[in-house]
Design an enzyme around this catalytic site. Structure first.
Site, short mmCIF file in Angstrom:
data_model
loop_
_atom_site.label_atom_id
_atom_site.label_comp_id
_atom_site.label_asym_id
_atom_site.label_seq_id
_atom_site.Cartn_x
_atom_site.Cartn_y
_atom_site.Cartn_z
CE LYS A 1 -128.34 66.80 -22.06
NZ LYS A 1 -128.91 67.78 -21.12
O1 G3P Z 1 -129.85 71.18 -20.77
C1 G3P Z 1 -129.19 71.69 -21.87
C2 G3P Z 1 -129.61 73.10 -22.25
O2 G3P Z 1 -130.99 73.16 -22.40
C3 G3P Z 1 -129.05 74.17 -21.35
O3 G3P Z 1 -129.61 75.41 -21.60
O4 G3P Z 1 -130.06 77.67 -20.73
O5 G3P Z 1 -128.03 76.45 -19.92
O6 G3P Z 1 -128.13 77.36 -22.24
P1 G3P Z 1 -128.91 76.79 -21.10
#
Ligand code: G3P
Length: 221
Positions: free
Chosen positions: A83
């Site tokens: 990633k």
């Molecule tokens: O892993 C990337 C993404 O899904 C993170 O989500 O909830 O931290 O905005 P969030």
């Protein structure tokens, strides 16, 4: 639509893998920090449970170090997806890693223009963050629609749309309507997908009526 789980919590991953409905896993540095565990131990445990793609994020920001980190991560298991962030150096790292056959997930995507660049860099997955756009009063799902439309205009783009930063089941339903390829979902939201009060009420009524009959399916030869 494929479901990935967005967590570094091994117990949650094992529980969801047992359902047979889990297609992959995404992690990020915040999720690894939350687990309190060694990154490589976490990755090994996840790859022992899940055959599908497992995203592991680089932490460098310059091209050369991102490339070295990506190569190191990819060596851990055949299903590791490196990633990288959606920066110029991240896109260069994406291109270089893809040229050596390593799967790449380009993350922190917040615009259609960024998604075009990721596809041109040969990304295996693009991760638009819908919840974080909604959090600032923008429309996260409109971005998914835009990316779907654009990618469909160019059959040579092979990048899969991996909807990230999902906050509720409605995001998943809308992503499916649009035709996104994958949703990466926190474990608690994946569990919410199955819940409906009328299902619970209907099942309770069926079981109560069945009990009145005094019959048992397993008693029959
Ligand atoms: O892993 C990337 C993404 O899904 C993170 O989500 O909830 O931290 O905005 P969030």
């Amino acid at each position: 639509m494929k479901f990935f789980v967005d967590t570094a919590d091994i117990d949650a991953i094992r529980d969801l893998a047992d359902t047979g409905l889990l297609d992959g896993v995404t992690t990020n540095p915040s999720l690894v920090a939350k687990s309190g565990r060694d990154f490589f131990d976490v990755l090994k445990d996840i790859c022992d449970i899940v055959d599908g793609p497992v995203s592991a994020e680089v932490t460098a920001t310059d091209f050369e170090t991102m490339l070295s980190e990506g190569q190191s991560l990819a060596k851990r298991a055949d299903n590791i997806v490196v990633k990288v962030p959606l920066t110029w150096d991240g896109l260069k790292a994406c291109k270089a890693l893809r040229q050596s056959g390593i799967m790449v997930n380009v993350t922190l995507c917040f615009s259609a223009s960024q998604a075009i660049l990721a596809a041109k860099a040969g990304a295996s997955f693009i991760s638009p963050f819908v919840g974080r756009l909604d959090d600032i009063s923008e429309d996260g799902m409109a971005l998914i629609s835009d990316i779907r439309e654009i990618y469909d205009n160019y059959p040579n783009f092979e990048t899969e749309i991996l909807v990230a930063s999902i906050r509720h089941p409605g995001h998943i339903v809308e992503a499916a309507r649009i035709g996104a390829d994958i949703c990466t979902v926190p474990p608690d939201i994946l569990h919410k997908l199955v819940q409906h009060p009328l299902t619970d009420k209907g099942l309770a009524a069926f079981l109560a009526d069945w009990k009145k009959t005094g019959q048992s399916i397993l008693d029959r030869k």
